[in-house]
Design an enzyme around this catalytic site. Structure first.
Site, PDB file in Angstrom:
ATOM      1  CG  ASP A   9      -0.257  -0.124   2.426  1.00  0.00           C
ATOM      2  OD1 ASP A   9       0.811  -0.681   2.680  1.00  0.00           O
ATOM      3  OD2 ASP A   9      -0.759   0.365   3.657  1.00  0.00           O
ATOM      4  CG  HIS A 239       6.780   0.041  10.202  1.00  0.00           C
ATOM      5  ND1 HIS A 239       6.709  -0.502  11.524  1.00  0.00           N
ATOM      6  CD2 HIS A 239       6.521   1.252  10.150  1.00  0.00           C
ATOM      7  CE1 HIS A 239       6.404   0.550  12.391  1.00  0.00           C
ATOM      8  NE2 HIS A 239       6.046   1.568  11.713  1.00  0.00           N
TER       9      HIS A 239
HETATM   10  C1  BDR Z   1       2.637  -0.412   8.698  1.00  0.00           C
HETATM   11  O1  BDR Z   1       1.673   0.521   8.567  1.00  0.00           O
HETATM   12  C2  BDR Z   1       1.925   1.116   7.209  1.00  0.00           C
HETATM   13  O2  BDR Z   1       1.747   2.489   7.751  1.00  0.00           O
HETATM   14  C3  BDR Z   1       3.229   0.963   7.120  1.00  0.00           C
HETATM   15  O3  BDR Z   1       3.284   1.067   5.669  1.00  0.00           O
HETATM   16  C4  BDR Z   1       3.636  -0.434   7.555  1.00  0.00           C
HETATM   17  O4  BDR Z   1       3.275  -1.374   6.456  1.00  0.00           O
HETATM   18  C5  BDR Z   1       3.353  -0.154  10.078  1.00  0.00           C
HETATM   19  O5  BDR Z   1       2.180  -0.123  10.997  1.00  0.00           O
HETATM   20 CA    CA Z   2       2.807  -0.609   4.382  1.00  0.00          CA
END
Ligand code: BDR
Ligand code: CA
Length: 306
Positions: A9, A239
């Site tokens: 995403d 992340h």
């Molecule tokens: C996850 O949530 C999204 O905002 C980031 O892309 C990552 O995949 C972290 O909690």
């Molecule tokens: Ca993500």
């Protein structure tokens, strides 16, 4: 070489993950599938195409679901990733377009064509992965692995005190994915909250890789501001790249094997927890991380780009 499909995403840290995968000699990127979460599915699809275009990589993008399996759709994470997904970087207009297959159809086809070889790496809500499993349950025995960025065990949440964003956006899908009998790895906030890169780290990418490093440095400025305001940290959590890095660099992580489930309603909706259900298989939950090793792997790979 690990054959990987990233379900994404994009998203600032998604962009980091995708560009890392495009550059890594240990990863053969088999395609991108798109999902709502940080942005809408339309914007995610456009951004996935734009990332491939700037990386000069010719692989398929398959558009995914527009909404969660059961719950009402939540607002995209505009405040984290900006209105267009890459912070203050203006919307791009890629010349490439998505293929006709849906994300779930693409995942099932590629897994069936490459039995035992594909690692699915969802770094957004798990809707497409659950839909692929519904479409063809036999993929569970044909994937090499499923490496999920999401959830947490001890770290608590990042959108509520209990829930991590990707699980919270579609908890029912996440629970279906955890209930399947396939080899899963959870790369949750327990490890990704430890991996932080600073504005200096990103600025240092620009001289060596002006296009790709320059783009990530531009996109990350908005993401840094969010982290400063909300988490009080200097830099940003890595992340999604941490999840992709874990596929070919498992020695950088400490792991614990436990079955998982997701709380799908109530105050703790979106929380991942160790499951007592007897029919659940153990998930490899990453609990420890060699922070410097992950930072170095990411930064050096982007610097090796252009
Ligand atoms: C996850 O949530 C999204 O905002 C980031 O892309 C990552 O995949 C972290 O909690
Ligand atoms: Ca993500």
């Amino acid at each position: 070489m690990e054959k990987v499909i990233i379900d994404t995403d994009p998203g600032v840290d998604d962009a980091m993950a995708v560009l890392y995968a495009c550059l890594s000699p240990e990863i053969e990127l088999m395609g991108l599938t798109t999902i709502f979460g940080n942005v809408t599915t339309d914007i995610a699809t456009r951004n996935a195409l734009a990332l491939l275009e700037i990386a000069g990589v010719d692989v398929s993008v398959a558009r995914g679901a527009d909404k969660p399996l059961v719950q009402e759709q939540r607002e995209p994470a505009w405040e984290v990733h900006g209105r267009e997904g890459f912070g203050d970087v203006p919307a791009m207009s890629p010349a490439l377009s998505a293929i006709d297959e849906t994300a779930a159809e693409f995942i099932c086809r590629i897994v069936n064509e490459n039995p035992g070889e594909i690692t699915l790496c969802p770094v957004g809500p798990l809707t497409n992965i659950a839909l692929a499993l519904r479409l063809d349950p036999t993929i569970a025995s044909k994937v090499k692995g499923v490496t999920i960025m999401g959830g947490s065990i001890d770290e608590g949440g990042n959108v509520t005190p209990h829930a991590e964003a990707n699980i919270w956006q579609d908890p029912h899908a996440a629970d279906e994915v955890f209930a399947a009998n396939w080899p899963m790895t959870l790369v949750g906030l327990d490890v990704t909250h430890q991996v932080i890169c600073t504005p200096e780290d990103f600025a240092a990418l620009v001289p060596d890789a002006p296009k790709l490093g320059g783009f990530l440095n531009d996109a990350a400025q908005f993401y840094f501001q969010f982290h400063r305001k909300v988490d009080g940290i200097y830099g940003c959590h890595m992340h999604d790249p941490t999840a992709v890095i874990s596929i070919a660099h498992s020695s950088l992580f400490g792991v614990d094997h436990k079955p998982l489930e997701v709380i799908v309603d109530g105050e703790e909706v979106g929380r991942t927890k160790i499951s007592e259900k007897s029919d659940r298989n153990a998930v490899a939950i990453l609990r420890e991380v060699d922070v410097a090793g992950v930072q170095e792997e990411f930064l050096s790979m982007i610097k090796s780009g252009f």
